[in-house]
Design an enzyme around this catalytic site. Structure first.
Site, mmCIF file in Angstrom:
data_model
loop_
_atom_site.group_PDB
_atom_site.id
_atom_site.type_symbol
_atom_site.label_atom_id
_atom_site.label_comp_id
_atom_site.label_asym_id
_atom_site.label_seq_id
_atom_site.Cartn_x
_atom_site.Cartn_y
_atom_site.Cartn_z
ATOM 1 N N CYS A 35 0.836 -1.211 0.000
ATOM 2 C CA CYS A 35 0.000 0.000 0.000
ATOM 3 C C CYS A 35 0.872 1.262 0.000
ATOM 4 O O CYS A 35 1.500 1.595 1.015
ATOM 5 C CB CYS A 35 -0.915 -0.024 1.227
ATOM 6 S SG CYS A 35 -1.822 1.504 1.512
ATOM 7 N N CYS A 38 -0.051 3.951 2.503
ATOM 8 C CA CYS A 38 0.370 3.550 3.855
ATOM 9 C C CYS A 38 1.825 3.960 4.097
ATOM 10 O O CYS A 38 2.172 4.463 5.168
ATOM 11 C CB CYS A 38 0.215 2.046 4.044
ATOM 12 S SG CYS A 38 -1.462 1.423 3.834
#
Length: 247
Positions: A35, A38
């Site tokens: 991700c 993230c």
């Protein structure tokens, strides 16, 4: 210096999050190694941890903790879960900026006590907007359109939603370039690429600098007007619109 955050698991969640939050707020980031948003969030979590030492920040790997993903109904990454007094108090999902992260935590942790005594949820519009931003970032325009179509008109008429809809429209509109000068066509395409990367001023300046005939103005307008509708600086957008009309 960067902080290594403790990874919470299904077996440790009760002790490290729910029980610990009775003594001070705990923020859990649900993330995954693949991700990109993230990874972008990590330095901001570092800054938040050092600026708010009473706040404990933990991470939960969505790929290895599927039971927790199901339990907390995680729909997208990253998702932030803020706990206090043993209970989930607020959540935010999707792309989030450093400022939004601070506002998210501050919306729950009152300046007076830095403790939470009553449940509080994040503003629903803010959460929805971050979800829509995530869809734009992933170029999931069909899903974006479906989500917008299911929203009440009272929501989508709000300025923030009108702006984000205009941004998507500007990315997807393809002006008719047949029958115009090749150089002009290339300039319009370059302007659209700049706009897609949110370099709005450079895109507009490129279009305004074109010495076009009256017949070519329609092609330029088809690229220029969506960009003007997309700009977050509305005052500057109006100034550019006046310059265009004066040409």
């Amino acid at each position: 210096m960067p902080k290594t955050f403790i990874q919470v698991t299904d077996s440790s969640f009760s002790a490290l999050v729910e029980d610990a939050s009775r003594h001070g707020p705990v923020l859990v980031e649900v993330w995954a190694p693949h991700c990109a948003p993230c990874r972008a969030l990590e330095p901001w979590l570092n800054t938040l941890q050092y600026s708010m030492p009473h706040l404990t920040v933990l991470k939960l790997n969505a790929e290895s903790e599927l039971s927790m993903v199901h339990r907390w109904q995680i729909k997208q990454l990253p998702t932030l879960l803020l706990f206090a007094d043993g209970e989930l108090q607020a959540r935010a999902a999707g792309v989030i900026t450093s400022k939004q992260l601070q506002e998210f935590v501050a919306s729950v942790l009152t300046p007076a006590s830095k403790d939470i005594t009553e449940p509080c949820s994040v503003n629903a519009d803010h959460v929805l907007l971050t979800e829509l931003e995530q869809l734009i970032a992933c170029e999931e325009f069909e899903m974006f359109a479906q989500k917008i179509a299911n929203l009440p008109d009272a929501v989508t008429r709000a300025p923030a939603f009108q702006l984000i809809i205009a941004r998507v429209n500007a990315r997807q509109i393809t002006p008719e370039l047949n029958g115009i000068d090749q150089h002009l066509a290339a300039s319009i395409q370059n302007a659209r690429r700049l706009s897609a990367n949110e370099d709005y001023c450079q895109a507009i300046e490129l279009l305004l600098a074109i010495d076009a005939t009256l017949a070519e103005r329609e092609a330029i307008a088809s690229a220029l007007l969506p960009i003007l509708d997309t700009m977050t600086d509305r005052r500057l957008a109006h100034q550019y619109r006046r310059l265009w009309l004066q040409r």
